[in-house]
Design an enzyme around this catalytic site. Structure first.
Site, short mmCIF file in Angstrom:
data_model
loop_
_atom_site.label_atom_id
_atom_site.label_comp_id
_atom_site.label_asym_id
_atom_site.label_seq_id
_atom_site.Cartn_x
_atom_site.Cartn_y
_atom_site.Cartn_z
N TYR B 442 0.82 -1.22 0.00
CA TYR B 442 0.00 0.00 0.00
C TYR B 442 0.85 1.27 0.00
O TYR B 442 2.05 1.20 0.20
CB TYR B 442 -1.07 0.00 1.09
CG TYR B 442 -0.70 -0.19 2.54
CD1 TYR B 442 0.55 0.02 3.06
CD2 TYR B 442 -1.71 -0.57 3.43
CE1 TYR B 442 0.80 -0.15 4.41
CE2 TYR B 442 -1.47 -0.74 4.80
CZ TYR B 442 -0.20 -0.53 5.27
OH TYR B 442 0.04 -0.70 6.60
N GLU B 443 0.19 2.39 -0.26
CA GLU B 443 0.90 3.67 -0.43
C GLU B 443 1.98 3.57 -1.52
O GLU B 443 3.01 4.23 -1.42
CB GLU B 443 1.55 4.12 0.89
CG GLU B 443 0.59 4.51 1.97
CD GLU B 443 -0.10 5.85 1.71
OE1 GLU B 443 0.49 6.72 1.03
OE2 GLU B 443 -1.24 6.01 2.16
N GLY B 444 1.70 2.78 -2.53
CA GLY B 444 2.68 2.60 -3.61
C GLY B 444 3.57 1.41 -3.33
O GLY B 444 4.31 1.42 -2.35
N GLN B 449 7.54 2.89 -5.75
CA GLN B 449 8.47 3.76 -5.02
C GLN B 449 9.80 3.86 -5.77
O GLN B 449 10.43 4.91 -5.83
CB GLN B 449 8.76 3.20 -3.62
CG GLN B 449 7.54 3.04 -2.72
CD GLN B 449 6.87 4.35 -2.39
OE1 GLN B 449 7.51 5.40 -2.36
NE2 GLN B 449 5.57 4.32 -2.18
#
Lengths: 600, 600
Positions: B442-444, B449
């Site tokens: 999650y969050e990339g 990233q």
């Protein structure tokens, strides 16, 4: 949900083009039975059973076993699948004809097991564990014990377990406390508690044959005082029918991270009737005689995890659309490109593929060594048996630890390919991680395998099995270094082999000065060795593919093999660098910190 | 069961000896409030709350949330813990005073969050996600929106969510389909389905404030047509009281590998009333303004997993007895030696420790950059804000991806230290793996990233943020290279920094010729960079420890820091080697295989 499809093309490539099983079978007892037609028929049927019966039960199995008052109910459909398996005669495929088996080569059994284990590892643990018990009785049992216990297990009517671990000890079996006391009739009464007993209780069969490590009264302390016993769930009457229930009972089953469908039992022995197998106090030695084949069995889990996770990830990577290729739109008419266009998604897929196919090659090679070892044993050739056992013994810790570590990595890539969806149970991808975690732990952790490789096999073996394997690779290098198309592979392989030899000697030297060097270097040494061993098999596969290409074989297939080999050499083999550097470090940075200073 | 203990000594070492937070706070608004006494009091109280309230709920949380007819019930005790948290005023600690917060530096909030998140990551997701919503409203909301929504969230009376993902898209938010249609009163009606909404529904608070990405009619396609909306669960009356239920409802919760106690919701918007926040069609840009701080938040999970797993593994390694040390019995009176004597067990423990402590240093450093960025923002210094944002922006993909990958690795070591017992749920060790798996997604994802780091931050940034960070390290090298005790570290750090620069330029050159080079190199580049960045912080910690040792500080503690730094340089930094080699390879071995040739 992932539908397993047996990678027949890849398997045939190995058994025909790379290893030529047919030539190999010429010198193996039972090999004459394994004609090309027979092999095809067996593998076709194993594939069908794996795809149609076992694969649909994989996610079902995650619901787990239920335990009630000593009884274990396996997941829905498991028992019925087992009945089909027994009816198909699968359990005895590579078992001796004299005891109900079909006597086919062990290597063929490995191919079959790989399919079934990949489709449904958890289900496959029940028959898989039973093979361990079968091996023990075959190798060390009396004729009567074989007649009584081995035949029903070979036929699959009964299953077997291995009862080793106790609450206070797993690796360090010298601490075993379970007691065995002699009865007047020559049997023994066993008392104690065993934990982590896979298939200790289940609903597949009427009887379960436990092979139990226990200690005789006045036995020497430690590993020299352990004996091996057969303890059946139901005692067996002279006519082979089941007698009274033996007081060996399942106290509970464990709640685990994965392999929920496999019953992991606490087994209580409460004056349970048992029979000595093998000589008194030689139980551990007896166990070790087939440790190598048991470890091959576990390494299959690594290959299977990589294959299954790859099979799950690939269609998703082709279907899921996200972002555009940095080198220009690939599907301009679609809302976005399929994620398989992205280099990093390809990196993950190719890593899975390289692990599955490279691991399979390592596995089949070891299975061929096991064939030769078994053949030597069966013809009473002790020296030959030991030689092949040594050669196999060098491979097994690498197979077991390296392939399960990489299989676990591959399962992680599978989840990453799915992004957040990989974390959701319904897709089935995260289950592979949870189920594969245990592969790094049981049958000796990665750390234990690494000590076995570096400490026992390489150093205590005075580099003999290491040099034997180096010779195999050297011969390949010499034969192939002038082939233009093989040059890029041979160049790197040669360099890696040289570095491996020098580094091994360096470690041997350092270990002679500081005993902690072995444990310090071991895991890095194992991983380092694993990457080089796999590089050898990728070179062998590339060579076989080039040869087939030239003779007009299926160009797309063989080119993909070569491309996967190139990927491996470019983007996996260099990992050995870091391990190579770390394994040479002095133990100081590991050993200097006082136990009490690890936290404040 | 693992009892978390806040590593106060390690935290104090960083904030006092390494980073000197007190000097740093002199230039940060709110810093004057953060006196040493205040910091001690806050951290002491946060530690107590984490240890006594949150830690005992960690395994409880694994039982999961229950869903019934749109309502979510969180695990037993979660709600009560949240009440204590709200009563303690924790949610607004680093939030602006004007909107109900205490205005303390963000970096202090990170230390607090790290403790709570380590003790119980899953529980901490509820207040953690809410901070994302708070940030959005603070940065882009009108004054009225801040009064209406931000204050109750800051006080913890309400929580917030971020509703981005839809079934067809996660990373590629340009594909968002949720529609927002203007009403006569200036509000909007939102219709669509969002998935993976953490804390989308729960029983902590009376109201939930959803921040939703949606598309206006006739908005441009793709990322340029996305707007941001506030959609409250209950509409809010003019006096701040709750009005009617808004038709935004939880359709189901996901069944996941881990973080069972966090409700992951499918949210259905069925003409739900919403309010535009920020400019039309600029929703994604608005989101990105605080992406960096959100990623710091996720990276905490990596540090927390390493710390908690280490805390779980260490006592077991001291207690469990198995085998003897190869360099001679360490506890001859006991049945076997404690496993902490074995080099490979130490390797795993030290790896966990080096990750936890090295990661914490990276985290606190980034938090200080965030302090400076926030300070510039608050004084209206746009240029300063952008400069600090760039510096922070270089760190965040490394923090997020490298630290969560390493945190996951550390959690795996924790299980390996336990052997088979690590696989059993009751010990709590396997839960850390399952819960941490999501941190890589999650969050990339790690892949996303890595593209952000290499593609956006390094290459599109024309190496500016990269060179800025290099300067920070260079200054440290220059100041310390003549200190005798620092020489071994500086020598390696210098060599690594040089290689990093040259390799980055090589990749930049190759990427200018072949766009696929970026995606091919990215993940290896990120991991490579991470190991070097962490090496810098370990050198800084070693230096601070040497300084304290000389001035008569607690010798055992500081020596252990130096020993951990030595371990890192010996046995972790060399991992960069493999990544460094692989990232320089041409994209060919990744890109040449045709999509349809991945399997046959």
């Amino acid at each position: 949900m992932i539908q397993y499809k047996a990678p027949m093309r890849d398997i045939q490539f190995l058994i025909n083009d790379v290893f030529d099983f047919q030539s190999h079978y010429k010198n193996i007892p039972g090999g004459e039975e394994a004609s090309p037609e027979m092999v095809d028929a067996i593998l076709g049927e194993a594939a069908r059973f794996s795809e149609e019966v076992l694969s649909p039960l994989y996610q079902v199995g995650d619901e787990g076993c239920t335990f009630d008052n000593g009884e274990v109910t396996t997941p829905k459909g498991f028992k019925e699948a087992y009945k089909q398996y027994v009816d198909g005669g699968w359990q005895g495929m590579s078992a001796p004809v004299a005891y109900g088996g079909q006597g086919l080569p062990l290597s063929l059994g490995v191919v079959k097991s790989e399919m079934m284990a990949t489709a449904n590892w958890v289900w496959n643990m029940y028959p898989g564990l039973s093979m361990g018990a079968m091996n023990t009785v075959y190798m060390h049992g009396t004729e009567e014990q074989k007649q009584t216990y081995l035949i029903p297990m070979t036929e699959g009517r009964w299953t077997g377990t291995m009862c080793l671990t106790e609450p206070q000890c797993g690796t360090d079996l010298g601490q075993v406390k379970t007691k065995a006391e002699l009865n007047a009739d020559g049997s023994y009464n066993l008392t104690g508690t065993k934990i982590f007993i896979s298939s200790g209780e289940h609903d597949f069969t009427d009887n379960i044959v436990h092979i139990v490590l226990a200690r005789l009264p006045n036995a020497p302390e430690g590993t020299r005082g352990i004996s091996l016993f057969i303890v059946p769930k139901f005692n067996v009457n002279a006519d082979g029918s089941l007698g009274e229930r033996n007081p060996v009972t399942c106290g509970s089953i464990e709640h685990k991270m994965g392999i929920h469908g496999s019953s992991t039992c606490v087994m209580n022995f409460d004056n349970a009737k048992g029979f000595l197998i093998g000589p008194e106090n030689k139980g551990l030695q007896c166990m070790f005689t087939f440790m190598n084949t048991a470890r091959i069995g576990t390494s299959i889990q690594g290959v299977g995890a990589a294959e299954l996770s790859f099979q799950g990830a690939l269609p998703y990577a082709r279907d899921r659309r996200s972002m555009r290729s940095l080198s220009g739109k690939k599907s301009p008419d679609k809302v976005a490109d399929a994620i398989i266009v992205h280099p990093d998604v390809r990196r993950m897929l190719l890593t899975q593929k390289a692990i599955a196919e490279g691991g399979r090659a390592m596995l089949y090679y070891a299975a061929m060594l096991a064939d030769k070892m078994t053949a030597a044993h069966d013809r009473g050739d002790t020296k030959g048996y030991e030689e092949w056992d040594d050669k196999l013994g060098f491979q097994t810790p690498i197979l077991k630890a390296f392939l399960t570590e990489l299989g676990y990595e591959a399962a992680n890539h599978g989840v990453q390919v799915y992004g957040g969806h990989g974390f959701i149970k319904e897709w089935g991808m995260e289950q592979i991680i949870r189920d594969t975690q245990i592969a790094k732990l049981y049958e000796g952790t990665t750390g234990v395998q690494a000590l076995d490789l570096l400490g026992r096999k390489v150093l205590m073996g005075k580099l003999k099995p290491f040099n034997d394997f180096r010779e195999v690779v050297s011969e390949f290098i010499i034969t192939h270094e002038n082939k233009a198309e093989m040059k890029p592979f041979i160049k790197q392989l040669k360099r890696s082999m040289l570095a491996w030899r020098i580094n091994t000697m360096r470690i041997a030297y350092k270990a002679s000065k500081d005993r902690d060097m072995v444990g310090s270097a071991s895991v890095d040494y194992l991983m380092y060795s694993g990457y080089i061993v796999m590089a050898f098999f990728w070179a062998k596969m590339a060579d076989a593919a080039f040869t087939q290409l030239k003779s007009g074989g299926d160009a797309d297939f063989y080119r993909a093999k070569i491309q996967t080999a190139e990927f491996y050499y470019d983007r996996m083999l260099p990992r050995a660098k870091g391990h190579g550097k770390m394994m040479l470090k002095d133990p100081k940075s590991l050993m200097q910190m006082k136990d009490e200073h690890f936290s404040f």
